[in-house]
Design a protein around this motif. Structure first.
Motif, PDB file in Angstrom:
ATOM      1  N   GLY A  10       0.802  -1.224   0.000  1.00  0.00           N
ATOM      2  CA  GLY A  10       0.000   0.000   0.000  1.00  0.00           C
ATOM      3  C   GLY A  10       0.829   1.266   0.000  1.00  0.00           C
ATOM      4  N   TYR A 151      -7.783  10.761   2.304  1.00  0.00           N
ATOM      5  CA  TYR A 151      -7.880   9.413   1.747  1.00  0.00           C
ATOM      6  C   TYR A 151      -6.936   8.451   2.464  1.00  0.00           C
ATOM      7  N   THR A 155      -7.452   5.232   4.848  1.00  0.00           N
ATOM      8  CA  THR A 155      -6.868   3.945   4.461  1.00  0.00           C
ATOM      9  C   THR A 155      -6.110   3.322   5.632  1.00  0.00           C
ATOM     10  N   TYR A 158      -8.651   1.838   7.889  1.00  0.00           N
ATOM     11  CA  TYR A 158      -9.255   0.666   7.251  1.00  0.00           C
ATOM     12  C   TYR A 158      -8.309  -0.529   7.273  1.00  0.00           C
ATOM     13  N   LEU A 200     -15.242   4.042  -1.509  1.00  0.00           N
ATOM     14  CA  LEU A 200     -14.273   3.875  -0.423  1.00  0.00           C
ATOM     15  C   LEU A 200     -14.980   3.561   0.889  1.00  0.00           C
ATOM     16  N   GLU A 221      -5.437  -1.650  -2.609  1.00  0.00           N
ATOM     17  CA  GLU A 221      -5.315  -0.217  -2.352  1.00  0.00           C
ATOM     18  C   GLU A 221      -4.669   0.507  -3.522  1.00  0.00           C
ATOM     19  N   SER A 225      -6.406   3.630  -5.327  1.00  0.00           N
ATOM     20  CA  SER A 225      -5.675   4.880  -5.583  1.00  0.00           C
ATOM     21  C   SER A 225      -5.778   5.281  -7.050  1.00  0.00           C
TER      22      SER A 225
END
Length: 236
Positions: A10, A151, A155, A158, A200, A221, A225
């Motif tokens: 990621g 964002y 992430t 998450y 998302l 991811e 993106s």
């Protein structure tokens, strides 16, 4: 090769997306090529450096540090000669990197505050890329910086619900609530991106309830993106 190639899939999104957003807010320039190579080598250099700080085994990580350090020097020297003002953009990154060093030293690099410091460091790349590209709309650059920051913070939350905190319902609900607020903020700040932000949110709500692995999460991811970047290019 684990000493040379970071295993955090990621993180490649954080390396590339802010750079592309900085270009989207300005114009493509030849200097973007050495700037990206320099940025890539900095990341590849920092990874074994932090591992050395964490493990106290600098002998183990000396080879990648030497290789990437030697490759980095000519690109950094060229950029400093071509655009000396780029040095000013590095100053805000120093205290953020100090935070990363501290958490590596204490072997607590998975702490959320450390993640946020790293995310800020990556997202700040929007501004030197914007400057090199001769951008004039600073408001747009700031908006893209905020978008990337929101964002990647989401992430980080998450990803923790899938790996480190997968059995912690508080992290799951924090992630879902954060992404819900991200959608609401997007309606105000980025109304054209409402659909990608809803995707998302759906990802944050549904995927932790599946048997998705850490590696699959990192690879996915990259796809998310790409979705966000293409949405910016097409819709904004």
């Amino acid at each position: 090769m684990k000493r040379f190639i970071p295993n955090q899939h990621g993180a490649w999104s954080m390396l590339v997306l802010p750079f592309l957003l900085g270009m989207a807010a300005s114009q493509a320039s030849f200097l973007h090529i050495p700037l990206f190579l320099c940025w890539l080598l900095i990341y590849l250099f920092i990874f074994p450096l932090l591992q050395g700080v964490k493990t106290r085994r600098f002998d183990r990580y000396a080879p990648p540090l030497k290789v990437y350090g030697l490759l980095l020097l000519p690109f950094a020297a060229y950029l400093m000669a071509a655009e000396p003002k780029l040095l000013w953009f590095a100053l805000p990154a120093l205290p953020l990197f100090a935070v990363n060093l501290y958490y590596a030293r204490t072997k607590n690099e998975r702490a959320l505050l450390n993640d946020i410091a790293g995310i800020l460091l990556f997202c700040l790349m929007v501004f030197p890329v914007f400057y090199i590209g001769g951008g004039t709309d600073r408001g747009m650059a700031a908006e893209f910086f905020i978008l990337a920051l929101l964002y990647f913070v989401g992430t980080a939350l998450y990803v923790k619900t899938i790996i480190r905190e997968k059995n912690n319902p508080r992290y799951y609900y924090a992630s879902v609530i954060y992404h819900s607020l991200f959608v609401l903020a997007g309606v105000v700040l980025f109304p054209s991106l409402t659909v990608p932000l809803l995707i998302l949110l759906a990802r944050a709500a549904s995927l932790p309830r599946t048997k998705i692995t850490a590696k699959q999460t990192g690879i996915m991811e990259i796809g998310f993106s790409v979705m966000l970047y293409l949405s910016v290019i097409v819709l904004l």
